[in-house]
Design a protein around this motif. Sequence first.
Motif, PDB file in Angstrom:
ATOM      1  N   ILE A 193      -7.874 -15.530   7.404  1.00 45.40           N
ATOM      2  CA  ILE A 193      -7.538 -15.800   6.020  1.00 45.40           C
ATOM      3  C   ILE A 193      -7.531 -14.744   4.866  1.00 45.40           C
ATOM      4  O   ILE A 193      -6.507 -14.811   4.088  1.00 45.40           O
ATOM      5  N   PRO A 194      -8.529 -14.009   4.739  1.00 45.50           N
ATOM      6  CA  PRO A 194      -8.690 -13.351   3.660  1.00 45.50           C
ATOM      7  C   PRO A 194      -7.549 -12.270   3.617  1.00 45.50           C
ATOM      8  O   PRO A 194      -7.055 -11.483   4.369  1.00 45.50           O
ATOM      9  N   THR A 195      -6.904 -12.121   2.350  1.00 42.04           N
ATOM     10  CA  THR A 195      -5.755 -11.125   1.996  1.00 42.04           C
ATOM     11  C   THR A 195      -6.432  -9.680   2.011  1.00 42.04           C
ATOM     12  O   THR A 195      -7.483  -9.791   1.198  1.00 42.04           O
ATOM     13  N   PRO A 196      -6.062  -8.651   2.849  1.00 42.43           N
ATOM     14  CA  PRO A 196      -6.577  -7.305   2.714  1.00 42.43           C
ATOM     15  C   PRO A 196      -6.506  -6.828   1.015  1.00 42.43           C
ATOM     16  O   PRO A 196      -5.435  -7.241   0.342  1.00 42.43           O
ATOM     17  N   ILE A 197      -7.341  -5.836   0.730  1.00 43.47           N
ATOM     18  CA  ILE A 197      -7.370  -5.262  -0.695  1.00 43.47           C
ATOM     19  C   ILE A 197      -7.105  -3.865  -0.327  1.00 43.47           C
ATOM     20  O   ILE A 197      -7.889  -3.198   0.427  1.00 43.47           O
ATOM     21  N   VAL A 198      -6.100  -3.171  -1.004  1.00 40.80           N
ATOM     22  CA  VAL A 198      -5.830  -1.759  -0.854  1.00 40.80           C
ATOM     23  C   VAL A 198      -6.256  -1.024  -2.270  1.00 40.80           C
ATOM     24  O   VAL A 198      -5.817  -1.462  -3.312  1.00 40.80           O
ATOM     25  N   ARG A 199      -6.399   0.230  -2.087  1.00 38.43           N
ATOM     26  CA  ARG A 199      -6.798   1.191  -3.142  1.00 38.43           C
ATOM     27  C   ARG A 199      -6.486   2.379  -2.614  1.00 38.43           C
ATOM     28  O   ARG A 199      -7.432   2.915  -1.666  1.00 38.43           O
ATOM     29  N   ASP A 200      -5.564   3.191  -3.103  1.00 37.51           N
ATOM     30  CA  ASP A 200      -5.541   4.662  -2.621  1.00 37.51           C
ATOM     31  C   ASP A 200      -5.385   4.649  -0.992  1.00 37.51           C
ATOM     32  O   ASP A 200      -4.264   3.805  -0.795  1.00 37.51           O
ATOM     33  N   SER A 234       0.911  -1.383  -0.185  1.00 39.29           N
ATOM     34  CA  SER A 234       0.190   0.179  -0.028  1.00 39.29           C
ATOM     35  C   SER A 234       0.869   1.070  -0.008  1.00 39.29           C
ATOM     36  O   SER A 234       1.988   1.210   0.606  1.00 39.29           O
ATOM     37  N   ASN A 235       0.444   2.271  -0.746  1.00 41.47           N
ATOM     38  CA  ASN A 235       1.101   3.586  -0.509  1.00 41.47           C
ATOM     39  C   ASN A 235       0.129   4.857   0.062  1.00 41.47           C
ATOM     40  O   ASN A 235       0.300   5.692  -0.108  1.00 41.47           O
ATOM     41  N   ALA A 236      -0.734   3.972   1.139  1.00 38.43           N
ATOM     42  CA  ALA A 236      -1.742   4.901   1.756  1.00 38.43           C
ATOM     43  C   ALA A 236      -0.922   6.075   2.429  1.00 38.43           C
ATOM     44  O   ALA A 236       0.165   5.978   3.094  1.00 38.43           O
ATOM     45  N   GLY A 237      -1.451   7.188   2.332  1.00 33.96           N
ATOM     46  CA  GLY A 237      -0.807   8.455   3.298  1.00 33.96           C
ATOM     47  C   GLY A 237       0.441   8.884   2.631  1.00 33.96           C
ATOM     48  O   GLY A 237       1.195   9.564   3.406  1.00 33.96           O
ATOM     49  N   GLY A 238       1.144   8.347   1.494  1.00 36.05           N
ATOM     50  CA  GLY A 238       1.849   8.610   0.849  1.00 36.05           C
ATOM     51  C   GLY A 238       3.217   8.012   1.295  1.00 36.05           C
ATOM     52  O   GLY A 238       4.332   8.374   1.123  1.00 36.05           O
ATOM     53  N   VAL A 239       3.049   6.885   2.224  1.00 35.46           N
ATOM     54  CA  VAL A 239       4.039   5.915   2.534  1.00 35.46           C
ATOM     55  C   VAL A 239       3.846   4.422   2.085  1.00 35.46           C
ATOM     56  O   VAL A 239       2.837   3.876   2.262  1.00 35.46           O
ATOM     57  N   LYS A 240       4.878   4.053   1.625  1.00 33.50           N
ATOM     58  CA  LYS A 240       5.091   2.744   1.034  1.00 33.50           C
ATOM     59  C   LYS A 240       4.966   1.851   2.364  1.00 33.50           C
ATOM     60  O   LYS A 240       5.961   2.009   3.168  1.00 33.50           O
ATOM     61  N   GLN A 241       4.227   0.951   2.449  1.00 29.71           N
ATOM     62  CA  GLN A 241       3.952  -0.039   3.456  1.00 29.71           C
ATOM     63  C   GLN A 241       3.547  -1.433   3.290  1.00 29.71           C
ATOM     64  O   GLN A 241       3.019  -1.503   2.020  1.00 29.71           O
ATOM     65  N   TYR A 242       3.845  -2.395   4.041  1.00 27.48           N
ATOM     66  CA  TYR A 242       3.309  -3.599   3.730  1.00 27.48           C
ATOM     67  C   TYR A 242       2.116  -4.103   4.729  1.00 27.48           C
ATOM     68  O   TYR A 242       2.293  -3.573   5.789  1.00 27.48           O
ATOM     69  N   VAL A 243       1.119  -4.393   4.188  1.00 25.63           N
ATOM     70  CA  VAL A 243      -0.028  -4.680   4.798  1.00 25.63           C
ATOM     71  C   VAL A 243      -0.558  -6.089   5.022  1.00 25.63           C
ATOM     72  O   VAL A 243      -0.295  -6.791   3.970  1.00 25.63           O
ATOM     73  N   GLN A 244      -0.674  -6.825   6.140  1.00 21.12           N
ATOM     74  CA  GLN A 244      -0.856  -7.956   6.192  1.00 21.12           C
ATOM     75  C   GLN A 244      -1.950  -8.406   7.505  1.00 21.12           C
ATOM     76  O   GLN A 244      -1.921  -7.633   8.509  1.00 21.12           O
ATOM     77  N   LEU A 245      -2.848  -9.538   7.138  1.00 24.18           N
ATOM     78  CA  LEU A 245      -3.753 -10.069   7.999  1.00 24.18           C
ATOM     79  C   LEU A 245      -3.181 -10.850   8.901  1.00 24.18           C
ATOM     80  O   LEU A 245      -2.727 -11.870   8.371  1.00 24.18           O
ATOM     81  N   VAL A 246      -2.845 -10.670  10.175  1.00 23.60           N
ATOM     82  CA  VAL A 246      -2.205 -11.550  11.178  1.00 23.60           C
ATOM     83  C   VAL A 246      -3.346 -12.202  12.221  1.00 23.60           C
ATOM     84  O   VAL A 246      -4.496 -11.641  12.251  1.00 23.60           O
TER      85      VAL A 246
END
Length: 172
Positions: free
Chosen positions: A131-138, A91-103
């Motif tokens: 289980i479900p992988t997050p979905i990111v947009r903007d 994700s690049n939300a908030g202008g910050v490249k980040q990795y998003v994960q469901l744990v």
Amino acid sequence: NGELACVGTESGNVLWTKSFTKDFGGKMMSGWGFSESPLVDGDRLIVTPGSNDAMLVALDKKTGDVIWKSAVPKLGDKGNDGAAYSSVVISNAGGVKQYVQLVGKGIVSVRADDGKFLWNYNKITNGTAAIPTPIVRDDYVFCSSGYGDGGAALLKIVKTGDDLRADEVWYK
């Protein structure tokens, strides 16, 4: 069992290996074992061992050398400690490249550059299997769960100064 191996595409020879449990103190939220699709991002391989000291880890994809390990704070009361069955997304939300994960304790985000913990959302998880992988947009993250929770949430990632936070837009 949390055993990761890199093999040569032409030879099939093992080039390097890592053990989520032995190398990182990894843990699964359930007894069914590790299961994710590792993320290749440039020269990095991003994986989820699931320990508090190494929830996510960035490895050099060619050598297996550790680039960073992401430590996380207490993530909330819902769910179980450890990795889940989701796969990491960028994700690049908030202008910050980040990795998003469901744990096992919900959604977490870490900065891509150095693995610094950014934000989490504990409401989306359960005690059986996340289980479900997050979905990111903007600046948004959609996440869901099951096994008695059955919920879904839309989060807006908001930047305030140097910090990011996840604001719940809706939860159903």
